[in-house]
Design a protein around this motif. Structure first.
Motif, short mmCIF file in Angstrom:
data_model
loop_
_atom_site.label_atom_id
_atom_site.label_comp_id
_atom_site.label_asym_id
_atom_site.label_seq_id
_atom_site.Cartn_x
_atom_site.Cartn_y
_atom_site.Cartn_z
N THR A 190 -52.09 52.72 -12.29
CA THR A 190 -52.71 52.31 -10.97
C THR A 190 -52.81 50.79 -10.50
O THR A 190 -52.89 50.33 -11.29
N VAL A 191 -52.64 50.83 -9.34
CA VAL A 191 -53.16 49.47 -8.64
C VAL A 191 -54.14 49.86 -7.55
O VAL A 191 -53.99 49.09 -6.49
N THR A 192 -55.27 50.42 -8.00
CA THR A 192 -56.36 50.80 -6.88
C THR A 192 -56.99 49.47 -6.71
O THR A 192 -57.81 49.40 -5.62
N SER A 193 -56.83 48.40 -7.49
CA SER A 193 -57.59 47.24 -7.20
C SER A 193 -56.86 46.39 -6.32
O SER A 193 -57.43 45.22 -6.10
N ALA A 194 -55.53 46.77 -5.94
CA ALA A 194 -54.70 45.65 -5.17
C ALA A 194 -55.67 45.41 -3.55
O ALA A 194 -56.28 46.23 -3.39
N PRO A 195 -55.40 44.33 -3.08
CA PRO A 195 -56.03 43.94 -2.06
C PRO A 195 -55.21 44.69 -0.93
O PRO A 195 -54.33 45.15 -1.06
N ARG A 196 -55.99 45.12 0.24
CA ARG A 196 -55.45 45.71 1.27
C ARG A 196 -55.29 45.05 2.46
O ARG A 196 -54.31 44.21 2.82
N ASP A 197 -56.36 45.21 3.23
CA ASP A 197 -56.63 44.40 4.62
C ASP A 197 -57.15 43.07 4.48
O ASP A 197 -58.07 42.80 4.05
N MET A 198 -56.34 42.21 5.05
CA MET A 198 -56.89 40.65 4.63
C MET A 198 -56.76 40.04 6.07
O MET A 198 -55.97 40.18 7.17
N ALA A 199 -57.21 38.96 6.22
CA ALA A 199 -57.34 38.02 7.35
C ALA A 199 -57.67 36.60 6.90
O ALA A 199 -58.20 36.42 5.92
N VAL A 200 -56.85 35.67 7.18
CA VAL A 200 -56.65 34.03 6.94
C VAL A 200 -57.31 33.47 7.94
O VAL A 200 -56.63 33.38 8.97
N PHE A 201 -58.14 32.60 7.65
CA PHE A 201 -58.67 31.66 8.92
C PHE A 201 -58.62 30.27 8.31
O PHE A 201 -58.54 30.19 7.24
N GLY A 202 -58.29 29.19 9.23
CA GLY A 202 -58.39 27.94 8.92
C GLY A 202 -59.65 27.30 9.52
O GLY A 202 -60.39 28.09 10.33
N VAL A 203 -60.02 26.30 8.91
CA VAL A 203 -61.19 25.74 9.51
C VAL A 203 -60.98 24.07 9.91
O VAL A 203 -59.89 23.48 9.38
N ASP A 204 -61.77 23.63 10.69
CA ASP A 204 -61.46 22.30 11.20
C ASP A 204 -61.99 21.25 10.12
O ASP A 204 -62.63 21.81 9.16
N ALA A 205 -61.55 20.20 10.17
CA ALA A 205 -62.15 19.17 9.16
C ALA A 205 -63.55 19.13 8.75
O ALA A 205 -63.94 18.69 7.94
N ASP A 206 -64.36 19.56 9.82
CA ASP A 206 -65.68 19.44 9.56
C ASP A 206 -66.56 20.66 8.96
O ASP A 206 -67.35 20.95 8.55
N GLY A 207 -65.38 21.79 8.81
CA GLY A 207 -65.83 22.99 8.27
C GLY A 207 -66.50 23.76 9.11
O GLY A 207 -67.02 24.78 8.68
N GLU A 208 -66.69 23.21 10.63
CA GLU A 208 -67.39 24.18 11.45
C GLU A 208 -66.72 25.29 12.20
O GLU A 208 -67.32 26.28 12.45
N GLU A 209 -65.70 24.99 12.74
CA GLU A 209 -64.85 25.79 13.65
C GLU A 209 -63.71 26.61 12.91
O GLU A 209 -62.88 25.88 12.38
#
Length: 102
Positions: free
Chosen positions: A53-72
Protein backbone atom coordinates in the motif's frame (compact mmCIF):
# COMPACT_ATOMS: atom_id res chain seq x y z
CA UNK A 1 17.72 21.44 -6.07
CA UNK A 2 16.96 17.95 -4.85
CA UNK A 3 15.87 17.75 -1.24
CA UNK A 4 17.10 14.21 -0.81
CA UNK A 5 18.47 15.21 2.58
CA UNK A 6 14.96 14.67 3.89
CA UNK A 7 15.73 10.99 3.53
CA UNK A 8 17.22 8.98 6.32
CA UNK A 9 20.53 7.22 5.61
CA UNK A 10 18.65 3.96 4.97
CA UNK A 11 16.56 4.66 1.86
CA UNK A 12 15.13 1.17 1.40
CA UNK A 13 11.33 1.01 1.00
CA UNK A 14 9.57 1.78 4.25
CA UNK A 15 12.51 3.64 5.81
CA UNK A 16 11.95 7.17 4.57
CA UNK A 17 11.52 10.30 6.64
CA UNK A 18 7.88 10.68 7.72
CA UNK A 19 5.65 13.21 9.43
CA UNK A 20 3.96 12.18 12.65
CA UNK A 21 0.18 12.14 12.23
CA UNK A 22 -1.73 13.37 9.19
CA UNK A 23 -0.20 16.81 8.77
CA UNK A 24 3.24 18.34 8.90
CA UNK A 25 5.57 20.94 7.52
CA UNK A 26 9.19 21.36 6.53
CA UNK A 27 11.21 24.57 6.51
CA UNK A 28 14.20 24.62 4.20
CA UNK A 29 16.57 27.55 4.42
CA UNK A 30 18.86 27.93 1.42
CA UNK A 31 22.12 29.88 1.57
CA UNK A 32 21.24 31.99 -1.46
CA UNK A 33 18.22 33.18 -3.39
CA UNK A 34 16.84 30.66 -5.90
CA UNK A 35 14.27 30.83 -8.67
CA UNK A 36 11.91 27.88 -8.21
CA UNK A 37 10.14 26.74 -11.37
CA UNK A 38 8.60 23.46 -10.22
CA UNK A 39 8.21 21.12 -7.26
CA UNK A 40 8.85 17.42 -7.78
CA UNK A 41 7.52 14.82 -5.35
CA UNK A 42 8.46 11.16 -5.35
CA UNK A 43 6.89 8.39 -3.29
CA UNK A 44 7.28 4.65 -3.40
CA UNK A 45 4.78 2.86 -5.63
CA UNK A 46 2.52 0.20 -4.18
CA UNK A 47 4.18 -2.39 -6.45
CA UNK A 48 7.44 -2.13 -4.49
CA UNK A 49 6.00 -1.16 -1.11
CA UNK A 50 6.68 -3.77 1.61
CA UNK A 51 3.04 -3.48 2.74
CA UNK A 52 1.60 -3.35 -0.79
CA UNK A 53 0.00 0.00 0.00
CA UNK A 54 0.96 3.66 -0.22
CA UNK A 55 -1.26 5.07 2.50
CA UNK A 56 1.64 7.17 3.77
CA UNK A 57 1.99 9.05 0.48
CA UNK A 58 1.64 12.82 0.69
CA UNK A 59 -1.63 14.21 -0.66
CA UNK A 60 -2.53 17.89 -0.59
CA UNK A 61 0.47 20.20 -0.39
CA UNK A 62 1.25 23.89 -0.40
CA UNK A 63 4.68 25.40 -0.98
CA UNK A 64 5.56 28.85 0.29
CA UNK A 65 8.58 31.06 -0.29
CA UNK A 66 9.82 33.51 2.30
CA UNK A 67 11.69 36.76 2.00
CA UNK A 68 15.35 37.09 3.01
CA UNK A 69 14.38 38.00 6.58
CA UNK A 70 12.12 34.96 6.88
CA UNK A 71 9.24 37.29 7.68
CA UNK A 72 6.89 37.44 4.69
CA UNK A 73 5.52 34.26 3.12
CA UNK A 74 4.29 33.97 -0.46
CA UNK A 75 2.22 31.02 -1.65
CA UNK A 76 4.05 29.53 -4.65
CA UNK A 77 1.86 26.53 -5.50
CA UNK A 78 -0.74 24.14 -4.14
CA UNK A 79 -1.15 20.66 -5.57
CA UNK A 80 -2.34 17.12 -4.89
CA UNK A 81 -0.04 14.11 -5.25
CA UNK A 82 -2.05 11.32 -6.90
CA UNK A 83 -0.97 7.79 -5.87
CA UNK A 84 -2.73 6.40 -8.95
CA UNK A 85 -0.28 8.18 -11.24
CA UNK A 86 3.51 7.92 -11.66
CA UNK A 87 5.66 7.67 -8.52
CA UNK A 88 7.49 10.89 -9.52
CA UNK A 89 5.18 13.84 -10.17
CA UNK A 90 6.19 17.38 -11.11
CA UNK A 91 4.09 20.43 -10.30
CA UNK A 92 5.13 23.59 -12.18
CA UNK A 93 4.80 26.99 -10.58
CA UNK A 94 2.95 29.65 -12.48
CA UNK A 95 5.45 32.00 -14.06
CA UNK A 96 5.22 35.46 -12.60
CA UNK A 97 5.95 38.44 -14.84
CA UNK A 98 9.26 40.14 -14.16
CA UNK A 99 9.42 43.77 -13.16
CA UNK A 100 8.71 46.07 -16.04
CA UNK A 101 6.25 43.57 -17.56
CA UNK A 102 8.89 41.64 -19.53
Amino acid sequence: IALSFLLQPDVTPGNRWAFPGHQGHVVIRLPTRVHVTAIRVQHISKEVSPSGTVTSAPRDMAVFGVDADGEEETLLVTFTYNVSKEAIQTFPLKVRPTRGGK
